[in-house]
Every structure is written in C-alpha cells, then in structure tokens.
Write an enzyme that holds these catalytic residues in place. Structure first.
Site, mmCIF file in Angstrom:
data_model
loop_
_atom_site.group_PDB
_atom_site.id
_atom_site.type_symbol
_atom_site.label_atom_id
_atom_site.label_comp_id
_atom_site.label_asym_id
_atom_site.label_seq_id
_atom_site.Cartn_x
_atom_site.Cartn_y
_atom_site.Cartn_z
ATOM 1 N N GLU A 54 -2.063 -8.157 27.789
ATOM 2 C CA GLU A 54 -2.371 -9.273 28.682
ATOM 3 C C GLU A 54 -2.185 -10.621 27.978
ATOM 4 O O GLU A 54 -3.008 -11.522 28.063
ATOM 5 C CB GLU A 54 -3.799 -9.163 29.244
ATOM 6 C CG GLU A 54 -3.980 -9.943 30.536
ATOM 7 C CD GLU A 54 -5.277 -9.631 31.247
ATOM 8 O OE1 GLU A 54 -5.256 -9.581 32.485
ATOM 9 O OE2 GLU A 54 -6.304 -9.438 30.571
ATOM 10 N N GLU A 80 -6.632 -4.038 46.648
ATOM 11 C CA GLU A 80 -5.913 -4.137 45.380
ATOM 12 C C GLU A 80 -4.422 -3.865 45.564
ATOM 13 O O GLU A 80 -3.575 -4.514 44.950
ATOM 14 C CB GLU A 80 -6.502 -3.168 44.354
ATOM 15 C CG GLU A 80 -7.793 -3.635 43.712
ATOM 16 C CD GLU A 80 -7.593 -4.728 42.666
ATOM 17 O OE1 GLU A 80 -6.429 -5.104 42.379
ATOM 18 O OE2 GLU A 80 -8.603 -5.225 42.147
ATOM 19 N N ASN A 102 -4.191 -10.290 38.104
ATOM 20 C CA ASN A 102 -5.488 -10.904 38.367
ATOM 21 C C ASN A 102 -5.463 -11.873 39.538
ATOM 22 O O ASN A 102 -6.406 -12.661 39.715
ATOM 23 C CB ASN A 102 -5.999 -11.621 37.113
ATOM 24 C CG ASN A 102 -6.535 -10.655 36.089
ATOM 25 O OD1 ASN A 102 -7.548 -10.006 36.310
ATOM 26 N ND2 ASN A 102 -5.858 -10.557 34.959
ATOM 27 N N HIS A 139 -14.095 -12.491 41.005
ATOM 28 C CA HIS A 139 -15.132 -12.172 40.023
ATOM 29 C C HIS A 139 -16.304 -13.148 40.118
ATOM 30 O O HIS A 139 -17.464 -12.767 39.925
ATOM 31 C CB HIS A 139 -14.550 -12.179 38.611
ATOM 32 C CG HIS A 139 -13.798 -10.943 38.259
ATOM 33 N ND1 HIS A 139 -12.944 -10.863 37.175
ATOM 34 C CD2 HIS A 139 -13.760 -9.706 38.831
ATOM 35 C CE1 HIS A 139 -12.419 -9.646 37.103
ATOM 36 N NE2 HIS A 139 -12.893 -8.938 38.096
ATOM 37 N N LYS A 178 2.314 -1.675 38.781
ATOM 38 C CA LYS A 178 1.397 -1.891 37.675
ATOM 39 C C LYS A 178 1.956 -1.336 36.371
ATOM 40 O O LYS A 178 1.827 -1.973 35.317
ATOM 41 C CB LYS A 178 0.032 -1.278 37.967
ATOM 42 C CG LYS A 178 -0.973 -1.596 36.873
ATOM 43 C CD LYS A 178 -2.406 -1.520 37.299
ATOM 44 C CE LYS A 178 -3.320 -2.047 36.195
ATOM 45 N NZ LYS A 178 -4.744 -1.984 36.539
ATOM 46 N N ARG A 181 0.939 -9.732 32.400
ATOM 47 C CA ARG A 181 -0.104 -8.875 32.958
ATOM 48 C C ARG A 181 -1.168 -9.684 33.710
ATOM 49 O O ARG A 181 -1.875 -9.144 34.558
ATOM 50 C CB ARG A 181 -0.748 -8.029 31.855
ATOM 51 C CG ARG A 181 -1.708 -6.992 32.416
ATOM 52 C CD ARG A 181 -2.080 -5.927 31.410
ATOM 53 N NE ARG A 181 -3.004 -4.973 31.979
ATOM 54 C CZ ARG A 181 -3.367 -3.835 31.416
ATOM 55 N NH1 ARG A 181 -2.868 -3.503 30.239
ATOM 56 N NH2 ARG A 181 -4.213 -3.025 32.014
ATOM 57 N N ARG A 233 -13.957 7.478 16.617
ATOM 58 C CA ARG A 233 -12.835 6.547 16.410
ATOM 59 C C ARG A 233 -11.624 6.876 17.281
ATOM 60 O O ARG A 233 -10.506 6.435 16.993
ATOM 61 C CB ARG A 233 -12.440 6.462 14.935
ATOM 62 C CG ARG A 233 -13.558 5.920 14.046
ATOM 63 C CD ARG A 233 -13.063 5.613 12.652
ATOM 64 N NE ARG A 233 -14.113 4.987 11.862
ATOM 65 C CZ ARG A 233 -14.978 5.645 11.096
ATOM 66 N NH1 ARG A 233 -14.897 6.966 11.019
ATOM 67 N NH2 ARG A 233 -15.891 5.003 10.416
ATOM 68 N N HIS A 256 -15.995 -4.737 44.613
ATOM 69 C CA HIS A 256 -14.858 -5.361 43.943
ATOM 70 C C HIS A 256 -13.705 -5.610 44.908
ATOM 71 O O HIS A 256 -13.107 -6.698 44.909
ATOM 72 C CB HIS A 256 -14.390 -4.469 42.789
ATOM 73 C CG HIS A 256 -13.232 -5.055 42.037
ATOM 74 N ND1 HIS A 256 -13.318 -6.193 41.279
ATOM 75 C CD2 HIS A 256 -11.926 -4.653 41.952
ATOM 76 C CE1 HIS A 256 -12.135 -6.475 40.745
ATOM 77 N NE2 HIS A 256 -11.287 -5.555 41.137
ATOM 78 N N LYS A 273 -6.962 -0.551 30.547
ATOM 79 C CA LYS A 273 -8.144 -1.398 30.399
ATOM 80 C C LYS A 273 -9.400 -0.549 30.546
ATOM 81 O O LYS A 273 -9.535 0.211 31.501
ATOM 82 C CB LYS A 273 -8.163 -2.509 31.449
ATOM 83 C CG LYS A 273 -7.230 -3.657 31.138
ATOM 84 C CD LYS A 273 -7.482 -4.804 32.100
ATOM 85 C CE LYS A 273 -6.625 -5.995 31.769
ATOM 86 N NZ LYS A 273 -6.868 -7.122 32.693
ATOM 87 N N HIS A 282 -8.618 -12.640 41.504
ATOM 88 C CA HIS A 282 -9.745 -12.181 40.700
ATOM 89 C C HIS A 282 -10.576 -13.317 40.102
ATOM 90 O O HIS A 282 -11.744 -13.113 39.791
ATOM 91 C CB HIS A 282 -9.259 -11.273 39.562
ATOM 92 C CG HIS A 282 -8.901 -9.891 40.007
ATOM 93 N ND1 HIS A 282 -7.966 -9.648 40.984
ATOM 94 C CD2 HIS A 282 -9.357 -8.675 39.622
ATOM 95 C CE1 HIS A 282 -7.856 -8.344 41.162
ATOM 96 N NE2 HIS A 282 -8.694 -7.730 40.353
#
Length: 372
Positions: free
Chosen positions: A237, A185, A245, A252, A227, A241, A121, A264, A143, A248
């Site tokens: 997000e 990036e 992207n 993606h 960032k 945020r 946990r 990527h 993330k 992306h």
C-alpha cells in the site's frame, strides 16, 4: 466449475492461489494434502459460520483437526481475542508444522491471518471466507489486523494467505444486510477500477441482488481479479493499493463516530456517496458521473445517508486518524469518472493515489449524506 486466480505478489511465503467455485469447500482436504503434506491443521472459525456450516466444513478437514470458535462480530476483533486464541493454540502444543485455516467473514479472516503471521513467528494460512464481504475484500490481499479504541485495523501486518478458497454456496445463508455489505465493497471496486462490471450492474443488478448463482459468481470473480491485480502491483500500500480505500476515509469515520454500530459495508456505501460528491465539489468529477454512482448504489438498496446518531464533528475528528492521513491531514481516493481515479505525479516515476481535498469539498460530501 471452479476458477483459479493466482496470487502474484513478491514475498517469502510460497504462493498458491484463489479458488472460486460452488462446492469448493469439499476440496479443502485435497488442497491441504497437496499443498501441506504431513502438516497438522488447526481452524479458527467464526461461531455463527461454524453453526451454519459445520456439517460441510468438518468432513473436509483432516481427522482430529482442532476447531477454535471465535465469537462473531467486529467487537471481538481485538488484541485480547488474539491473545486468547494464541494461548489456546500453544496449550494444544501446535508447532510450526501447523497450517492455520480461517473460516468466517472478514472479521475472522483478519484476526486469523494476524495470528498466523505471528504464531511461532509465522505459520501458513488458508482463508475460507463465508461472507460476500470476506470473499471480495477481506480474504484477498494479505491485510490482517485487529481494532483498537483509536480506530479499525490499526494494529496488524500484511501477510498473504497461502491459499484462498471461495465457495459462493456458503453465502446462501447470509442475512440480507450482511449480503449487502459485500455488494457495497464490490460496487466500490467497480466504480474505481472495472467500468465493464459497473455498466453491467448499471443495466441490471437484479440477478446479483437475487443471488442467482451465475451472477453472484461473476461478481465475486471480477472483484477478486480487480483486487488481486491491484495487490500484485502494490502489496504494501505504497501507492495504487490506496485505490481500494475509496469511500473508506469517511466510511471509517462514520464507523468510529457510531461506535461501530454501523456495519462496514453500510459505512463504505455512505462514504462512497460522500466522497463522490466531494470530488464533484473539488472540480474533479463531472456531476453526471457522480449521478451514475449514486443511482447504482441506490438501485442496490445501499444506504446513502448517515445514521441519525452520527455527529458531523465526530466524523471530522476521526478523519486525521485514517491510515491514509499524512501529518494529520486526511487524504481521499478521488474519482474522476466511472472506472478512473485521480493519480498525480510525485517525482521519481511514482504516482499519488490518495489526495488532500479542500475543506469546502469535504463539507459538501458530508452535506450530501445529511451531516449538517
């Protein structure tokens, strides 16, 4: 000289910071002893990074710390690999007094962070990115996740690392293609959020591409600061945020359409070209500003055309599965100028950072990258 950037987000995990500096890996033992006295340490390490840097990582760890090798590559960022790693940790009877260290690129830190978030946990997580892409993007912001056959990073949680340690000297061994993934990036963030860095690179990106230490350290620091600021404002997000992207949505889609054979960073670079042109077609971005973005990405020798095996229909089919999509409609970060993106009022003081675009604008973007 190391730079320390605080991780200023609201959460239950004690906040540490992001340390950036050549030779910073050697301070890992001191950092662990100071932040986590008396705790055991376990390491998840990318196999390639471990082979290259074990002589530097191992002496920095507490004695008898287990190191679990994780195969390199996006195809290993899976639920099955997460189960394998968790079972190995459990078999070693590592309890909640364990600190998990992730050593590798973005694939490894995504996986390791997800394991840390759910193992017993939740145990503290320290990220040590060994790639430029991991340093400027994946290791910062919390993330975590794994891929599925339906798309990238669709299963995961947001869990901030307790510490991030970035040692740019680890990146001296990066293959050129992997280094460019990180450059893509960083340029993406400069295009949306840091016009000063963008202009500096526009004037001369040679030292950065040559990996000159001062230029590389500045690129990493400016990208991480950008960032960290965005994540601090919107950890989950729900709004700003989404600006991270940019490129992306189509990027993606390209990754999925090519079976993830496209890296990527390459996919994001091509996605930036497409989404920049889509913004022009939608009447949001002046053509001269789009030309600046295209020129800088080309100067950085980043790809601007889709691979020959990418089918336009496959990319379009993947767009509604993007995490920013709403009710099956893809949404895009829309550039209005270098360092500025479109934000629309949504009521209640909220603003929207990702937007639907008309079909003709999306078509223009795909045309621009050779998907006819």
């Amino acid at each position: 000289m190391a730079v320390r950037i605080p991780i200023a987000v609201r959460r239950e995990v004690p906040t540490g910071g992001i340390v950036i500096g050549a030779g910073a890996l050697a301070s890992l033992g001191e950092l662990l002893a100071r932040r986590f006295p008396g705790r055991r340490v376990a390491v998840l390490a990318d196999a390639t990074a471990l082979d290259l840097h074990c002589d530097r990582l191992c002496p920095a760890l507490p004695r008898s710390s287990p190191i679990l090798r994780v195969p390199s590559g996006e195809r290993h960022k899976t639920r099955a690999e997460k189960v394998r790693v968790e079972d190995e940790l459990l078999s070693r009877q590592l309890g909640r007094d364990t600190v998990l260290v992730g050593f590798g690129g973005g694939v490894l830190t995504d996986l390791a962070g997800f394991v840390a978030a759910t193992y017993l946990r939740g145990v503290p997580f320290v990220a040590i990115p060994t790639t430029l892409l991991g340093a400027v993007d994946a290791s910062v912001g919390g993330k975590t996740g794994v891929n599925t056959r339906h798309g990238k990073n669709l299963i995961g949680v947001i869990r901030q690392p307790a510490e991030v340690l970035i040692d740019p000297s680890l990146m001296e061994t990066l293959p050129e293609a992997e280094f460019r993934n990180g450059v893509a990036e960083a340029l993406k963030m400069a295009a949306t959020s840091d016009p000063v860095l963008f202009a500096e690179l526009e004037a001369d990106c040679g030292p950065t591409l040559a990996r000159e230490p001062a230029a590389l350290a500045r690129l990493i620091e400016r990208s991480v600061r950008t960032k960290a600021r965005v994540v601090a404002a919107d950890e989950r997000e729900a709004g700003e945020r989404e600006v991270l992207n940019f490129g992306h949505t189509i990027g993606h889609g390209l990754e999925r359409a090519t079976g993830y054979r496209l890296s990527h960073g390459q996919a994001v670079a091509i996605g930036v070209v497409a989404e920049t042109q889509a913004a022009v077609a939608a009447g949001c971005l002046p053509p001269e500003e789009a030309a600046r973005v295209h020129r800088l990405f080309a100067a950085a020798r980043l790809p601007g055309r889709a691979p020959a095996d990418a089918a336009r229909g496959d990319v379009l089919a993947a767009l509604p599965g993007d995490k920013k999509a709403r009710r099956g409609h893809p949404r895009f970060v829309v550039l209005e100028g270098v360092g500025r993106v479109r934000t629309d009022p949504m009521g209640g003081g909220a603003r929207g950072w990702a937007h639907k675009l008309p079909a003709h604008a999306i078509a223009a973007g795909l045309d621009a990258i050779g998907l006819r």
